[in-house]
Design a protein around this motif. Structure first.
Motif, mmCIF file in Angstrom:
data_model
loop_
_atom_site.group_PDB
_atom_site.id
_atom_site.type_symbol
_atom_site.label_atom_id
_atom_site.label_comp_id
_atom_site.label_asym_id
_atom_site.label_seq_id
_atom_site.Cartn_x
_atom_site.Cartn_y
_atom_site.Cartn_z
ATOM 1 N N TRP A 225 0.474 -1.866 -0.335
ATOM 2 C CA TRP A 225 -0.076 -0.300 -0.083
ATOM 3 C C TRP A 225 0.949 1.197 0.051
ATOM 4 N N ASP A 226 1.982 1.262 0.528
ATOM 5 C CA ASP A 226 2.969 2.141 0.580
ATOM 6 C C ASP A 226 3.540 2.409 -0.359
ATOM 7 N N LYS A 227 3.455 1.265 -1.011
ATOM 8 C CA LYS A 227 3.850 1.951 -2.877
ATOM 9 C C LYS A 227 3.532 1.950 -3.466
ATOM 10 N N LYS A 228 2.092 2.284 -3.543
ATOM 11 C CA LYS A 228 1.158 2.606 -4.491
ATOM 12 C C LYS A 228 1.702 3.610 -5.293
ATOM 13 N N ASP A 229 1.576 4.409 -5.641
ATOM 14 C CA ASP A 229 2.240 5.580 -6.052
ATOM 15 C C ASP A 229 3.793 5.375 -6.985
ATOM 16 N N THR A 230 4.759 4.825 -6.082
ATOM 17 C CA THR A 230 6.076 4.066 -7.274
ATOM 18 C C THR A 230 5.798 3.447 -8.029
ATOM 19 N N LYS A 231 6.942 3.684 -9.666
ATOM 20 C CA LYS A 231 7.018 3.449 -10.190
ATOM 21 C C LYS A 231 7.624 2.042 -10.367
ATOM 22 N N ILE A 232 6.967 0.887 -11.164
ATOM 23 C CA ILE A 232 7.276 -0.354 -10.914
ATOM 24 C C ILE A 232 9.161 -0.771 -11.376
ATOM 25 N N MET A 233 9.741 0.207 -11.862
ATOM 26 C CA MET A 233 10.943 0.100 -11.943
ATOM 27 C C MET A 233 11.587 -0.223 -10.665
#
Ligand code: ATP
Ligand code: MG
Lengths: 253, 308
Positions: free
Chosen positions: B125-133
């Motif tokens: 959840w805390d990575k939801k706006d992180t780019k996948i790479m």
């Protein structure tokens, strides 16, 4: 028909454009402006008019076709090639969508982008030259049919290509030369006799001619022939896509 | 005990002529966790890919929820979630965008609360706006699970979900699997960690060289094929096994200070009582004893050796 799926693919592809707005939109505008400077200003100062149309205005339809074709092909081919390259195509293949729906999503998005770029070029051109559109309906038909047809063509290339080289091959070796030799920047009546005949073998000539007729009412060939050509090419591309769908060529093991 | 997946005489020959699946027969029971075990190249991924629609079968028939995977592919694929073995992901998309795309691709209306729930369960959840790479390998694995769950599948394929995954994520993952199972989701997983299968699977299928060698309830399998060992630590080392013990399946180890007895736990007469009696008759005393049941790993290795 699975509308949500098609629209998910479409929106995902369009989102990619927004992220790469510089590359997708700004660069074609800059390169078109360069054409105007080089061809319009430099050559236009020597050739003042072609068939009664100022040279700068004369090249606008050709430039639009050039960018419509290259944009459609590169957007659609890249769009479907990329998931194959990264492996994310597994998701498309395991989703409850038909090949037709996948095609609709990618081709729809590619055509939309090409139409956006084409429109921006038209607007940019209006700043440089006086434009008239004598037959707006016919102009719109050619505009949209070109975007759709060549997006289909690009989609086929993207499926066929199994490396980046092949992806570039056809646009670079076939499409670009055909557009340049198809009368984007001149009327074929300006060519020697023999070359006129040879140029008539170039399908892109018919497209540019019909599109230019929609603007200025002047054409190298009859507009209905142009219309028949684009429809013919659309039918061929659709048939190839249907064949790919039937055989699973280059998609499913 | 309805089969949710039924695979009949499934064959796959790749374009290069390689036969990856040879008349595979398998039924997966609704709501179970089935572990598909087999050495590298056995055909596990090919089998999964065929059921999911990524690989076209060469022959045979597969139904999921009673529907044929070719003719009713929309219905069958709608039921299935797939977490592939390879970490195939986009790069420039955010976690949130890609998981929502997956849901849309499967034809479902957006449901942000549901997606939020999945991402929270998988600690993404805390990575939801992180780019996948920008995600680590383990996080990408979680992301693939989130994508597979985004359309609320009732059958989930996990192709080596724990390869390259740390202990914590593994536990996270089994928590998610347990929760799914409680909600009635059927789970088919492949793994090379046999303890893992031993721990969580209801049934075990073993595939080798494109053939299903065995399908069995795990406890049944352990009972049938499991050997037991009794180890006795002797007070005084023995030079050799005394004659009156020769009838027992005994082995001397650790320079004669350890006696190992192999027996079949499924027999009503294990022979242990007789052995004890014979030992005391000989005056052989021991200071400690232990029994050990052979693991699924031993069974697996035996089977693979046998079949190849
Ligand atoms: N596209 C392909 N073309 C030809 N052969 C293939 C292809 N994909 C897989 N194979 C072969 O099919 C066999 C089974 O492969 P598969 O990937 O199903 O094995 P696996 O059981 O998943 O192995 P692993 O444990 O290594 O993941 C292998 O021998 C492999 O080389
Ligand atoms: Mg595999």
């Amino acid at each position: 028909m699975n509308r949500h799926s098609v629209s998910a693919i479409y929106r995902f592809e369009m989102a990619r454009t927004r992220r790469t707005i510089l590359q997708s939109i700004v660069s074609p505008v800059i390169s078109t402006s360069l054409y105007f400077v080089v061809f319009g200003a430099a050559i236009g100062s020597r050739i003042t008019s072609v068939e009664g149309v100022s040279y700068g205005a004369f090249i606008v339809p050709g430039l639009m076709i050039l960018s419509l074709m290259t944009q459609s092909i590169s957007n659609a081919s890249f769009g479907i090639y990329f998931p194959k390259f990264t492996g994310t195509i597994y998701e498309l293949l395991s989703a409850p969508v038909s090949f037709f729906e996948i095609m609709l999503g990618y081709v729809g998005a590619a055509a939309t982008k090409a139409i956006i770029v084409g429109s921006i070029i038209l607007i940019t051109a209006a700043f440089f030259v006086d434009l008239t559109i004598m037959h707006p309906f016919s102009m719109l038909v050619f505009f949209i049919l070109t975007a759709v047809t060549f997006s289909l063509f690009g989609f086929i290339i993207g499926i066929w290509a199994d490396n980046f080289e092949k992806l570039q091959l056809i646009p670079l070796l076939i499409v670009t030369p055909l557009v340049f030799l198809g009368g984007s920047f001149y009327s074929i009546s300006m060519l020697p006799d023999l070359w006129q005949k040879i140029t008539l073998l170039n399908p892109v000539l018919y497209l540019i001619s019909g599109f230019r007729w929609s603007f200025y009412g002047v054409s190298d060939v009859n507009v209905w022939v142009s219309f028949a050509m684009i429809i013919g090419f659309l039918v061929i591309c659709s048939y190839v896509v249907w064949w790919i769908f039937k055989t699973g060529y280059q998609i499913r093991e | 005990m309805d089969p949710v997946i039924s695979i009949q005489s499934l064959e796959k020959t790749y374009d290069n002529g390689f036969e990856a699946l040879k008349k595979v027969e398998l039924e997966v029971i609704s709501g179970e966790i089935l572990a598909l075990l087999g050495p590298n190249g056995a055909g596990k991924t090919t089998l999964i890919s065929t059921v999911c629609g990524i690989v076209n079968p060469t022959g045979g028939k597969v139904t999921v929820g009673g529907y044929d995977i070719i003719h009713d592919y929309r219905k069958t694929r709608q039921m299935i979630g797939l977490v592939p073995q390879e970490l195939h992901t986009e790069s420039f998309e955010t976690v949130w965008a890609t998981v929502n795309f997956s849901r849309g691709l499967f034809g479902l209306k957006p449901n942000p609360e549901y997606i939020e729930g999945i991402l929270k369960d998988l600690s993404l959840w805390d990575k939801k706006d992180t780019k996948i790479m920008q995600l680590s390998g383990g996080m990408k694995r979680r992301l693939l699970i989130a994508k597979a769950l985004s359309h609320e599948p009732t059958v989930l394929f996990l192709d080596e979900p724990t390869a390259g995954v740390d202990v914590e994520l593994r536990q996270d993952m089994w928590r998610v699997v347990e929760k799914l199972r409680q909600n009635g989701v059927t789970i088919i997983l492949t793994t090379h960690y046999i303890e893992e299968a031993e721990e969580i699977a209801d049934r075990i299928a073993i595939i080798n060289n494109g053939r299903i060698e065995l399908v069995e309830r795990k406890d049944e399998l352990m009972r049938k094929l499991g050997r037991k060992q009794l180890t006795l630590e002797l007070r005084e080392p023995l030079q050799s096994i005394p004659d009156n013990l020769a009838d027992f399946n005994l082995e001397l180890q650790a320079e004669g200070s350890r006696l190992v007895y192999d027996y079949d736990a499924t027999q009503s007469h294990t022979g242990i009582a007789g052995l004890m009696q014979a030992l005391s008759e000989q005056g052989i005393a021991f200071k400690d004893l232990a029994t050990r049941q052979s693991s699924l790993e031993d069974i697996f290795i035996d089977l693979i050796k046998e079949s190849s």
